[in-house]
Scaffold this active site. Sequence first.
Site, PDB file in Angstrom:
ATOM      1  CG  LEU A 404       5.739   4.532  -4.325  1.00 41.53           C
ATOM      2  CD1 LEU A 404       6.064   4.290  -5.569  1.00 41.53           C
ATOM      3  CD2 LEU A 404       6.992   4.786  -3.283  1.00 41.53           C
ATOM      4  CD  GLU A 405       1.616   6.544   2.610  1.00 40.54           C
ATOM      5  OE1 GLU A 405       1.467   7.332   3.477  1.00 40.54           O
ATOM      6  OE2 GLU A 405       1.184   5.461   3.250  1.00 40.54           O
TER       7      GLU A 405
END
Length: 579
Positions: A404-405
């Site tokens: 999850l960026e």
Amino acid sequence: MDRTPTTTDRRNRTARRPGRLWAAALVSALALTLPLAGAGQASAADVNNARNAGFESGLSNWTCSANSGTTVSSPVHGGTAALKATPAGQDNARCTQTVAVRPDSTYSLSTWVQGGYAYLGVTGTGTTDVSTWTPDSRTWKQLTTSFRTGSATTSVTVHTHGWYGQQPYYADDLSVFGPDGGGGDGGDPDPTVPGTPSGLSVSGTTASTASLTWNSVSGATGYTLYRNGTKITAVTGTSATVTGLAASTSYSFQVAATNAAGESPRSTAVTARTTEGDDGGGGGDLPRHAVTGYWQNFDNGAAVQRIADVPAQYDIIAVAFADATGTPGAVTFNLDSAGLNGYTVDRFKADVRAKQAAGKKVIISVGGEKGTVSVNDAASATNFADSVYAVMQEYGFDGVDIDLENGLDATHMTQALRSLSAKAGPDMILTMAPQTIDMQSTSNSYFRTALNVKDILTVVNMQYYNSGSMLGCDGKVYSQGSVDFLTALACIQLEGGLHPSQVGLGLPASTRGAGSGYVSPTVVNNALDCLTRATNCGSFKPSKTYPGLRGAMTWSTNWDATAGNAWSDAVGPHVHALP
């Protein structure tokens, strides 16, 4: 990136990452602001030469640039007020005070900070001006350094400041302890013995470590930790990890608060029992050293593959990516059969089973640069765990990868992963692929999540690319594309609480695999040797070796195939031959 053909993949984040906004400036600034080794303790005759050191009189005696400072009643470290300073535009919220000092004297400079990036320093010393800093912190953290005045120095300027474009910072209880400079201590009383710490608790254990936290004490400049009645270490913050413990053993811990006036009574004791065996997390029968590769469920110009096409050098195959649904936190997986030349779901599932029969792990990756999955409350955490488990059951996946960026809530992601682990069992593979900025400090959400689930975590394959320059564990700045960048940043994780088996090096498989940060397989192998054998290092040399280091990761098996599998042919055998 979208899924249309392109020269770079959807994990390219150079235009988006906030870290890129300050990385270049950080290089020059930190040349002047790197922390010094710990300051000496003040003597009983020393005084705090700072005026209005606790901001109880507003901003009296203080000057803040661009009207960036104010005082607030919460949060405070001590008393009833603290400084809040907000960087904006080209202003870094610098607040200063001129402090009277004596020539040829040594002073201890400290303050407590919370919030965004925070710096503490002094100029005009007549010798060497010093500064120290910390990344963002959710709780009060003490910054401490020391300086010596020159033969003609009678005043210095102390300062705090934040960083451009970052969140506001809070500061409180600043001190310039040393010989009385004649300027008075601004009405701040001489220190008294602090109160006894409360809230001592065990936040986690492994086979050889115990992590402890406690509440801060007003007026304390440090804390002393006791194990079974014996003093073992002194720290400045409100947490500590005790190492070198025996497996399956109970220990009693207490903590006392300290300052220049002395040490408080010890806290109520707590008991921590270490776990059995290796303190690495989940992984089932995964090899001691493993290679992870992301497999693209889309065509973006890299070679289109089936799972069966992935070379045998890859031990973990992360299928990229799961898709968000309309339900908060929930995901699903949709095989891109059309984009993958008619690859059917039945064939995909059969290929997954064949890889598993050959001893490989196939997991589902959640996120990517465009991933929009958000787990930020109890309901979405439950939805995440339930939906990922359903996808694992549907396709036979061995676990999940968290990539999850666009932000991660440590509290609720921890809840989600623990719930998922309870459903999937102890052999579930759990990997993470944070960006470099996410692992610069244990206070960052990604790092906190990794430590929260350390007992079920398989490996963190941080992405050493698309990141510009970053700090290493020695406080120096390193530029991507070198052995030093890989080793000095890996050191942060290795010394920050992760077991070596939970640390891997993530690199692009080709120059087309990322916007920046590609290094040749030789550089990857040299970094692996440096960390595990203390050979082939650059200028940075770790203080010890980590022979249990898990291995390496690449984006992606498809870009690797496009380049003739040069990455896996070189790095794979090297990883598997590590000690």
